[in-house]
Design an enzyme around this catalytic site. Structure first.
Site, PDB file in Angstrom:
ATOM      1  N   ARG A  38      32.123 -16.308  41.785  1.00 63.39           N
ATOM      2  CA  ARG A  38      31.907 -15.529  40.690  1.00 63.39           C
ATOM      3  C   ARG A  38      31.744 -14.794  40.639  1.00 63.39           C
ATOM      4  NH1 ARG A  38      27.121 -20.478  41.250  1.00 63.39           N
ATOM      5  NH2 ARG A  38      28.047 -19.793  43.539  1.00 63.39           N
ATOM      6  N   GLU A  66      22.429 -20.766  55.515  1.00 59.09           N
ATOM      7  CA  GLU A  66      20.654 -21.086  55.590  1.00 59.09           C
ATOM      8  C   GLU A  66      21.083 -22.447  57.016  1.00 59.09           C
ATOM      9  OE1 GLU A  66      19.456 -23.133  52.044  1.00 59.09           O
ATOM     10  OE2 GLU A  66      17.550 -24.095  53.445  1.00 59.09           O
TER      11      GLU A  66
HETATM   12  P1  AMP Z   1      21.900 -14.427  49.393  1.00 61.63           P
HETATM   13  O1  AMP Z   1      23.221 -14.757  50.008  1.00 61.63           O
HETATM   14  O2  AMP Z   1      20.530 -16.004  49.885  1.00 61.63           O
HETATM   15  O3  AMP Z   1      21.832 -14.076  48.356  1.00 61.63           O
HETATM   16  O4  AMP Z   1      22.751 -16.078  48.185  1.00 61.63           O
HETATM   17  C1  AMP Z   1      24.510 -15.634  47.008  1.00 61.63           C
HETATM   18  C2  AMP Z   1      25.220 -16.583  47.623  1.00 61.63           C
HETATM   19  O5  AMP Z   1      25.020 -18.156  47.290  1.00 61.63           O
HETATM   20  C3  AMP Z   1      25.891 -16.467  45.746  1.00 61.63           C
HETATM   21  O6  AMP Z   1      27.110 -16.230  46.138  1.00 61.63           O
HETATM   22  C4  AMP Z   1      25.318 -17.437  44.708  1.00 61.63           C
HETATM   23  O7  AMP Z   1      26.931 -17.552  43.969  1.00 61.63           O
HETATM   24  C5  AMP Z   1      24.843 -18.243  45.870  1.00 61.63           C
HETATM   25  N1  AMP Z   1      23.619 -19.573  45.490  1.00 61.63           N
HETATM   26  C6  AMP Z   1      22.563 -18.722  45.890  1.00 61.63           C
HETATM   27  N2  AMP Z   1      21.467 -19.402  46.116  1.00 61.63           N
HETATM   28  C7  AMP Z   1      22.178 -20.164  44.250  1.00 61.63           C
HETATM   29  C8  AMP Z   1      21.432 -20.903  43.502  1.00 61.63           C
HETATM   30  N3  AMP Z   1      19.896 -21.586  43.789  1.00 61.63           N
HETATM   31  N4  AMP Z   1      22.151 -20.876  42.305  1.00 61.63           N
HETATM   32  C9  AMP Z   1      23.209 -20.594  42.136  1.00 61.63           C
HETATM   33  N5  AMP Z   1      23.613 -20.151  43.177  1.00 61.63           N
HETATM   34  C10 AMP Z   1      22.832 -19.587  44.854  1.00 61.63           C
END
Ligand code: AMP
Length: 181
Positions: free
Chosen positions: A64, A101
């Protein structure tokens, strides 16, 4: 009266409960991308602080971040750098591991995508824990990029990503935030 930015964007973002697994509220930006005014407004607002300044490259995180990042690169007359999941880029790459995760994943960037000292803005749709953006920042810094900021449409502040990036010295810009995860 013109609706507030946060209201315009929040109205255009769809929330899907329990996707991709139970307990997750998935913030779906495809509805925002499909709404011409909301899409334009999100891009305009993300770049606003840098309008008229010299930014060399926009780095977008697959997938995205490519859509938003391409539009932002056009708006700022900057080049675009794709940061991709491992094995997708055809030329010589630098790679970094990062934790999801469950388990580890790796992302890559072409070694010649950025030159030392170039001013780069990192883009993705959403920041949660900040693990993905931190890994992308590491790749860019490794190649000598000057990361001017990291931009996201959506912030999930309770998951701490913004604070994590700011602790690394990266300025963060987000447009709409949601409590919880
Ligand atoms: P993080 O590495 O935990 O900051 O996760 C960010 C990545 O995961 C981004 O590329 C987001 O598109 C995706 N992502 C994480 N949580 C969500 C959510 N609740 N809704 C949509 N995309 C998410």
């Amino acid at each position: 009266m013109r609706p507030s930015l946060e209201d315009t964007l929040a109205a255009a973002i769809r929330t899907i409960p329990d996707y991709p697994k139970p307990g997750i509220l998935f913030r779906d930006i495809t509805t925002l991308l499909g709404d011409a005014r909301a899409f334009r407004r999100a891009v305009d607002e993300l770049v606003h602080p840098w309008a008229g300044s010299k930014i060399d490259k926009i780095a977008g995180i697959e997938a995205r971040g490519f859509i938003l990042g391409g539009a932002i690169a056009h708006q700022l007359s900057a080049g675009f750098i794709p940061i991709r999941k491992k094995g997708k880029l055809p030329h010589d790459t630098v790679r970094v591991a990062y934790s999801l995760e469950y388990g580890l994943d790796e992302m890559e960037m072409h070694r010649d995508a950025v030159k030392p000292g170039e001013k780069v803005i990192l883009v993705d749709d959403l920041i949660a824990t900040g693990g993905t953006a931190e890994a992308a920042s590491k790749l860019l810094k490794q190649m000598g990029a000057d990361i001017v900021a990291a931009c996201f449409v959506i912030d999930l502040p309770d998951l701490g990503g913004r604070a994590r990036l700011e602790a690394l010295g990266v300025d963060v810009r987000t447009l709409v935030s949601y409590e919880g995860h």
